[in-house]
Design an enzyme around this catalytic site. Structure first.
Site, PDB file in Angstrom:
ATOM      1  CG  ASP A  63      -2.036  -1.006   1.121  1.00 44.11           C
ATOM      2  OD1 ASP A  63      -2.704  -0.967   0.068  1.00 44.11           O
ATOM      3  OD2 ASP A  63      -2.430  -1.577   2.188  1.00 44.11           O
ATOM      4  CB  ILE A  64       0.666   4.324  -1.933  1.00 43.98           C
ATOM      5  CG1 ILE A  64       1.023   3.473  -3.157  1.00 43.98           C
ATOM      6  CG2 ILE A  64       1.523   5.730  -1.784  1.00 43.98           C
ATOM      7  CD1 ILE A  64       0.610   4.180  -4.412  1.00 43.98           C
ATOM      8  CG  ASP A  74      -3.367   2.767  -1.517  1.00 45.55           C
ATOM      9  OD1 ASP A  74      -4.424   2.198  -1.499  1.00 45.55           O
ATOM     10  OD2 ASP A  74      -2.591   3.151  -0.634  1.00 45.55           O
TER      11      ASP A  74
END
Length: 176
Positions: free
Chosen positions: A98-99, A142
């Site tokens: 995940d960002i 994301d």
């Protein structure tokens, strides 16, 4: 000069006309008119068939693209060859990434800017995955999911994804 015209009709829609000219007044007979009508019907049918073939080709290409974006090419080939896919894989590593700060970022950017940023990042990560010979599974928002050891087993699956993770961090960091 004599002229005859017949509409090209398919599905109740006029898609064109077939026009014929000849020298002289009254050059066409009733049989000529009947023949022109028959030829225009055949031509309209042919035009409609060409349109349908083009639509089918486009639908097939879209289907093929979706299939190749969803499954690894080697699996797609095996499926097309009629093989039933039920592989047992002895060992595999899966990475979910995940960002960090994405929620805050999404509040600051317009939807087109956000999608553009994700596209840039995921394009970089796709290249990283390809370079390391690992399999992108999917993206959701994301989140990027990638696996090593499938569809083809490899003894260094964990190491491969560790290297991918390091390259991902570098790629995302360089974008700011």
């Amino acid at each position: 000069l004599s002229h005859m015209s017949a509409p090209l009709i398919t599905g109740g829609e006029v898609i064109g006309t077939l026009n014929v000219s000849a020298r002289g007044v009254g050059a066409f007979s009733a049989d000529d008119e009947k023949l022109l009508t028959e030829v225009s019907a055949v031509l309209a049918s042919h035009v409609q068939n060409r349109r349908l073939v083009a639509e089918l080709r486009k639908a097939w290409e879209q289907s093929e693209s979706l299939l190749l974006n969803t499954l690894p090419p080697v699996i797609v080939k095996r499926m097309k060859d009629g093989e039933r896919i039920a592989d047992a894989v002895p060992s595999v590593t899966v990475l979910f990434a995940d960002i960090a700060g994405f929620t805050g970022l999404s509040a600051q950017l317009t939807p087109p800017e956000l999608v553009g940023r994700l596209d840039e990042i995921f394009t970089d990560i796709d290249a990283i995955a390809s370079r390391h010979g690992v399999e992108k599974i999917k993206t959701i928002g994301d989140c990027y999911m990638v696996a090593a050891g499938v569809p083809s087993p490899r003894p260094d699956h964990a190491r491969a994804l560790a290297l991918v993770a390091l390259d991902m961090l570098e790629a995302v960091s360089s974008r700011g």
